[in-house]
Design an enzyme around this catalytic site. Structure first.
Site, PDB file in Angstrom:
ATOM      1  N   ARG A 256      20.066  -3.948 -53.441  1.00 44.42           N
ATOM      2  CA  ARG A 256      20.705  -3.276 -52.304  1.00 44.42           C
ATOM      3  C   ARG A 256      20.337  -4.001 -51.017  1.00 44.42           C
ATOM      4  O   ARG A 256      19.176  -4.380 -50.820  1.00 44.42           O
ATOM      5  CB  ARG A 256      20.268  -1.807 -52.212  1.00 44.42           C
ATOM      6  CG  ARG A 256      20.854  -0.928 -53.301  1.00 44.42           C
ATOM      7  CD  ARG A 256      20.491   0.526 -53.105  1.00 44.42           C
ATOM      8  NE  ARG A 256      21.137   1.118 -51.948  1.00 44.42           N
ATOM      9  CZ  ARG A 256      22.381   1.578 -51.950  1.00 44.42           C
ATOM     10  NH1 ARG A 256      23.127   1.505 -53.027  1.00 44.42           N
ATOM     11  NH2 ARG A 256      22.886   2.122 -50.864  1.00 44.42           N
ATOM     12  N   ARG A 271      11.226   0.586 -49.622  1.00 40.61           N
ATOM     13  CA  ARG A 271      12.641   0.247 -49.426  1.00 40.61           C
ATOM     14  C   ARG A 271      12.790  -1.278 -49.488  1.00 40.61           C
ATOM     15  O   ARG A 271      12.643  -1.977 -48.490  1.00 40.61           O
ATOM     16  CB  ARG A 271      13.131   0.787 -48.083  1.00 40.61           C
ATOM     17  CG  ARG A 271      14.649   0.846 -47.950  1.00 40.61           C
ATOM     18  CD  ARG A 271      15.053   1.434 -46.610  1.00 40.61           C
ATOM     19  NE  ARG A 271      14.629   2.805 -46.447  1.00 40.61           N
ATOM     20  CZ  ARG A 271      15.285   3.865 -46.918  1.00 40.61           C
ATOM     21  NH1 ARG A 271      16.407   3.699 -47.589  1.00 40.61           N
ATOM     22  NH2 ARG A 271      14.816   5.087 -46.726  1.00 40.61           N
ATOM     23  N   GLU A 345      11.678  10.375 -51.061  1.00 42.90           N
ATOM     24  CA  GLU A 345      12.619  10.529 -52.187  1.00 42.90           C
ATOM     25  C   GLU A 345      12.386   9.476 -53.263  1.00 42.90           C
ATOM     26  O   GLU A 345      12.288   8.293 -52.970  1.00 42.90           O
ATOM     27  CB  GLU A 345      14.052  10.458 -51.657  1.00 42.90           C
ATOM     28  CG  GLU A 345      15.121  10.659 -52.726  1.00 42.90           C
ATOM     29  CD  GLU A 345      15.770   9.354 -53.142  1.00 42.90           C
ATOM     30  OE1 GLU A 345      15.899   9.136 -54.362  1.00 42.90           O
ATOM     31  OE2 GLU A 345      16.135   8.561 -52.271  1.00 42.90           O
ATOM     32  N   SER A 348      17.276  11.226 -57.593  1.00 47.27           N
ATOM     33  CA  SER A 348      18.455  11.886 -57.045  1.00 47.27           C
ATOM     34  C   SER A 348      19.365  12.309 -58.193  1.00 47.27           C
ATOM     35  O   SER A 348      19.868  11.468 -58.943  1.00 47.27           O
ATOM     36  CB  SER A 348      19.200  10.947 -56.097  1.00 47.27           C
ATOM     37  OG  SER A 348      20.197  11.633 -55.382  1.00 47.27           O
ATOM     38  N   ARG A 387       9.316   1.566 -56.170  1.00 45.74           N
ATOM     39  CA  ARG A 387       9.156   2.694 -55.244  1.00 45.74           C
ATOM     40  C   ARG A 387       8.142   3.707 -55.740  1.00 45.74           C
ATOM     41  O   ARG A 387       7.365   4.255 -54.953  1.00 45.74           O
ATOM     42  CB  ARG A 387      10.508   3.360 -54.992  1.00 45.74           C
ATOM     43  CG  ARG A 387      10.400   4.585 -54.084  1.00 45.74           C
ATOM     44  CD  ARG A 387      11.732   5.174 -53.700  1.00 45.74           C
ATOM     45  NE  ARG A 387      12.427   4.353 -52.712  1.00 45.74           N
ATOM     46  CZ  ARG A 387      13.452   4.785 -51.984  1.00 45.74           C
ATOM     47  NH1 ARG A 387      13.888   6.021 -52.126  1.00 45.74           N
ATOM     48  NH2 ARG A 387      14.048   3.970 -51.132  1.00 45.74           N
TER      49      ARG A 387
END
Length: 419
Positions: A256, A271, A345, A348, A387
């Protein structure tokens, strides 16, 4: 993507969803284009009928010239109508692609994650009795990774894991895959490369295009989640109801660009541009109750994994603007980050009903009556590295900067108690 018939019959509901999800779409323009398209198609059919009639008249006529001229003029009008028809079809398709799914009635109304609501907190936050280090300090003290040198070589938001931390990553991924296999998921590795149609099918395009890496020579994009590929595996198929549900535990390296996140969570592993991910993905019958059952199943699976990792976390109900265009419902799971004294987070869980299936044309035939319906799809993170290390390293650290390995992971790490 929604059914155009539903949109026509329920414009008020759709407008409310557009507003609550913060989608830049003019529903009145969509409905106008839909009506224009119907009228243009009718005119096209009428002209085709007229052309066929003229063709027969020309064959039978003694003086063909006037009729041929009439046919020529009709052909010119047909060409203009056909062009307008194609332009209107394209405009309508673009607006239909932006039309959001209707959120669940109990979804909080709001536009950002600040409007999300906390459903529950699980686990006890650690009481260290000392000032905890953040994960970057722990990695550097133990020589478990490389940040500075690798950034010089590969750019920002990159990293390299070393020694036992690299082994820990693969142990965690194996742990997640084993957990899902025991629950009946088919484990599957998927490529990180996909064609544009797959990104459209999952709903990541057109809205999230700026976050994807594009390879122009090959016409391919790097995927940011296994969901993109898994969602298109049965594209265009009509499955039998007996094959449902289909449960995939997908693994792939993910990429990403993190566009728009400059300065946000820039330190360390939270991130980054490249990561590994095990993703839960479900294809089930077109039934809201069935979808709700699988949503609960996926959420429970992620919580079971976190329980094995001995991490404190909370479950959040995402608001309409934070859940994304295609989702009926979304729950985030956020793990505790001791160094920052806040949650972050890590998972999800999303229910999309038939929104993705309409984009990929994935259907099934019911056992009773043989009616063909679009399937429902759901997805949830099982585990994403690196993460998860932010929470694992920080929550399980000791006063002397060692890191304890959760009991569930020790069999994958030679039964070691500490990294």
């Amino acid at each position: 993507m929604l059914d155009i018939k539903f949109i026509r019959e329920n414009p008020g509901i759709v407008k409310e969803a557009i507003k609550n999800k913060g989608i830049a779409l003019d529903l009145n323009a969509l409905l106008k284009a839909d009506k224009e398209l119907a009228a243009l198609r009718q005119r096209g059919q009428d002209m085709a009928t007229e052309k066929n009639r003229l063709t027969l008249e020309i064959k039978a006529a003694a003086d063909k010239a006037p009729l041929k001229e009439k046919a020529r003029l009709l052909g010119e009008r047909q060409g203009k109508i056909n062009k307008k028809l194609k332009d209107t079809e394209l405009a309508l398709a673009e607006m239909m692609a932006l039309t959001p799914q209707i959120p669940a009635p109990n979804a909080p109304i709001g536009l950002t994650d600040a409007d999300n609501t906390v459903l529950r907190q699980v686990g006890k936050k650690p009481d260290f009795g000392f000032e905890p280090l953040d994960h970057v300090d722990l990695i550097q003290r133990n020589n478990w990774g490389e940040f500075g040198k690798i950034t010089n070589v590969c750019g920002t938001r990159t990293f390299a894991l070393k020694g036992s931390l690299l082994r820990y990553e693969f142990a965690l991924l194996q742990y997640a895959l084993d957990k899902l296999a025991q629950k009946g998921f088919t484990t599957i590795s998927v490529p990180s490369l996909a064609m544009e149609d797959a990104f459209f099918g999952s709903g990541h395009f057109p809205g999230d295009k700026e976050n994807m890496y594009f390879l122009p020579k090959d016409g391919q994009y790097l995927s940011g989640t296994c969901e993109i590929v898994l969602n298109s595996l049965h594209c265009g198929e009509i499955l039998t109801e007996a094959r449902l549900p289909i449960l995939y535990a997908g693994f792939s390296p993910c990429f990403r660009r993190e566009a728009g996140s400059a300065g946000r969570d820039a330190r360390g592993l939270y991130r980054v541009h490249q990561f590994n991910k095990v993703e839960q993905f479900v294809i089930c019958r077109n039934d809201p109750e069935e979808s709700a059952k699988w949503h609960a199943f996926l959420l429970a699976g992620a919580e079971e994994i976190l329980a094995g990792l001995e991490l404190p976390y909370r479950v959040v109900e995402c608001c309409t603007g934070d859940m994304g265009a295609g989702k009926v419902r979304m729950n985030d799971i956020e793990c505790w980050r001791p160094a920052l004294q806040k949650y972050g987070e890590t998972h999800s869980c999303s229910t999309l009903h038939d929104w993705q299936a309409r984009r990929t044309n994935t259907r099934y035939r019911e056992n009773l009556g043989g009616k063909v319906k679009f399937v429902h799809t759901l997805n949830n993170t099982a585990l994403a590295t690196p993460r998860i290390f932010v929470a694992l390293l920080e929550n399980h650290q000791t006063r002397d900067a060692r890191v304890r390995i959760p009991k569930a992971i020790r069999p994958f790490m030679g039964d070691a108690e500490f990294l």
